[in-house]
Design an enzyme around this catalytic site. Structure first.
Site, PDB file in Angstrom:
ATOM      1  N   GLU A  84     -64.283  12.530  29.007  1.00 58.97           N
ATOM      2  CA  GLU A  84     -62.997  11.872  29.179  1.00 58.97           C
ATOM      3  C   GLU A  84     -61.860  12.655  28.521  1.00 58.97           C
ATOM      4  OE1 GLU A  84     -63.995   7.303  28.661  1.00 58.97           O
ATOM      5  OE2 GLU A  84     -65.359   8.664  27.662  1.00 58.97           O
ATOM      6  N   CYS A  97     -55.514  13.885  24.648  1.00 62.16           N
ATOM      7  CA  CYS A  97     -56.685  13.714  23.793  1.00 62.16           C
ATOM      8  C   CYS A  97     -57.876  14.392  24.474  1.00 62.16           C
ATOM      9  CB  CYS A  97     -56.937  12.236  23.560  1.00 62.16           C
ATOM     10  SG  CYS A  97     -58.390  11.914  22.562  1.00 62.16           S
ATOM     11  N   CYS A 104     -72.277  12.526  21.666  1.00 65.27           N
ATOM     12  CA  CYS A 104     -72.029  12.826  20.256  1.00 65.27           C
ATOM     13  C   CYS A 104     -73.276  12.455  19.468  1.00 65.27           C
ATOM     14  CB  CYS A 104     -70.839  12.006  19.755  1.00 65.27           C
ATOM     15  SG  CYS A 104     -70.399  12.331  18.024  1.00 65.27           S
ATOM     16  N   CYS A 108     -71.850   6.793  14.982  1.00 66.57           N
ATOM     17  CA  CYS A 108     -71.013   5.779  14.327  1.00 66.57           C
ATOM     18  C   CYS A 108     -71.230   4.443  15.054  1.00 66.57           C
ATOM     19  CB  CYS A 108     -69.538   6.163  14.381  1.00 66.57           C
ATOM     20  SG  CYS A 108     -69.176   7.717  13.530  1.00 66.57           S
ATOM     21  N   CYS A 111     -68.693   3.113  17.894  1.00 60.91           N
ATOM     22  CA  CYS A 111     -68.150   4.070  18.863  1.00 60.91           C
ATOM     23  C   CYS A 111     -69.025   4.175  20.111  1.00 60.91           C
ATOM     24  CB  CYS A 111     -68.024   5.433  18.193  1.00 60.91           C
ATOM     25  SG  CYS A 111     -67.408   6.716  19.294  1.00 60.91           S
ATOM     26  N   CYS A 329     -62.477   5.748  23.283  1.00 60.04           N
ATOM     27  CA  CYS A 329     -63.654   6.608  23.208  1.00 60.04           C
ATOM     28  C   CYS A 329     -64.875   6.203  24.025  1.00 60.04           C
ATOM     29  CB  CYS A 329     -64.093   6.682  21.755  1.00 60.04           C
ATOM     30  SG  CYS A 329     -62.729   6.627  20.639  1.00 60.04           S
TER      31      CYS A 329
END
Ligand code: SAH
Length: 345
Positions: A84, A97, A104, A108, A111, A329
């Site tokens: 994205e 962004c 990832c 976290c 997220c 995100c």
């Protein structure tokens, strides 16, 4: 490739080095990723180049436009992976962004980008393409040119350090996008060696750190990375970053109801960062279905901000953009990939 590398590649093939620079300039300045459209190159060269240095552009797989002007692109690379990119309009200009990884590894808890783990790193060129696509969008809408970049999309930049730094230098190239280092921000979940290394790079970009809690107990609960690089070490590295670069460090703090949003947390945060060159950005957490976290009410957010402001800490509450288009995100990628999986079942 940077200019030096493009020149060398062309020379290795017996072509004049300046042609390499011309090609890069088409890509960077016009977003053209097709040799046949590079009209100042001789025709024979245009054919030959696809063999020497093939261009395989990404495509826009999905696009969402918010009522507030925010645009989210889902860019698909030739290997089928998608990330994205978000375009945001502000009074001071347009920011993009950029994602640094597909997925990832940081895990976290709040997220959406990390839910499926890390798939792969993005190359500097793939990150650059996100900005190029964004800039094509801006042009087609008659919006101003892109004035700043935040590496705050999916992925952990410090986990793909070399490629991110190369990308930052490419975006800064004065014959390309020419985005000033001061207008580029890299956001990290707090990988201390990466922060220390970045401080020595000699590029005065803004460091943004996703802090989200002022003590190890709360932070480790939200962010597993804290078990490796605890709060004390992280803040020490940030203070050093500010000392070495003279740049103010931004601390991102996502407020999660009943987890990290009390006045006690705010006071602890003050103790932690008082007297350092910094700024705090408070973000009511974006609820992600899988995480089960809620945002505090507005009064709680304001009270938290007031504790910081009264202590003399520069604080803002982040203006929200694109909530109606799943601009936060990892949300769009999950939605689109999820639907595709649903269809193929
Ligand atoms: N890995 C980097 C950059 C990508 S995340 C980092 O951790 O900084 C970009 C920012 O969005 C981080 O501050 C991250 O903590 C925050 N974020 C992720 N999910 C969120 C959510 N659901 N609500 C609010 N902020 C979120």
């Amino acid at each position: 490739m940077d200019v030096g590398e493009a020149r060398r590649l062309f020379e290795q093939h017996g072509l004049p080095g300046y042609r390499g620079e011309q090609v890069l300039s088409w890509i960077h300045r016009h977003g053209i990723r097709d040799y046949s459209q590079m009209t100042n190159l001789p025709a024979y060269l245009r054919d030959e180049l696809q063999g020497i240095a093939p261009l395989r552009p990404a495509s826009v797989a999905a696009e969402r436009r918010s009522v507030d002007g925010t645009i989210k692109l889902l860019l698909e690379y030739p290997d089928g992976n998608a990330v994205e990119t978000v375009i945001m309009r502000h009074d001071y200009g347009v920011s993009v962004c950029v994602s640094s990884q597909v997925g990832c590894a940081m895990g976290c808890s709040f997220c959406a980008s990390g839910i499926g783990g890390l798939v792969r790193n993005l190359t500097p060129g793939e990150m650059l393409e996100q900005v190029l696509e964004a800039s094509i969008q801006c042009r087609s809408m008659g919006a101003p040119r892109i004035s700043s970049i935040v590496v705050m999309g999916s992925g952990e930049p410090m986990h793909n350090y070399d490629n991110v730094v190369r990308f930052v230098r490419l975006a800064n190239w004065n014959k390309g996008l020419g985005i000033g280092y001061r207008h580029i921000t890299v956001s990290t979940c707090g990988i201390v060696p990466g922060i220390r290394r970045l401080a020595g790079e000699g590029i005065p970009i803004t460091l943004s750190v996703s802090l989200h809690a002022p003590d190890d107990e709360t932070r480790s609960r939200l962010m597993p990375v804290n078990r490796v690089y605890p709060v004390g070490e992280l803040i020490a590295a940030c203070r050093d970053y500010a000392d070495v670069t003279g740049r103010r460090v931004t601390y991102e703090y996502a407020l999660v109801r009943s987890v990290n949003d009390s006045p006690r947390h705010a006071r602890k945060l003050v103790e932690l960062i008082a007297g350092s060159l910094c700024h705090v950005n408070l973000i009511p957490v974006n609820p992600v279905e899988e995480a089960g976290f809620d945002r505090p009410d507005q009064a709680t957010v304001q009270a938290f901000a007031d504790v910081l402001s009264r202590a003399g800490i520069s604080t803002t509450i982040r203006r929200e953009l694109g909530t109606d288009i799943e601009a936060a995100c990892g949300q769009l990628r999950r939605r689109v990939l999820g639907e595709e999986r649903g269809r193929s079942r």
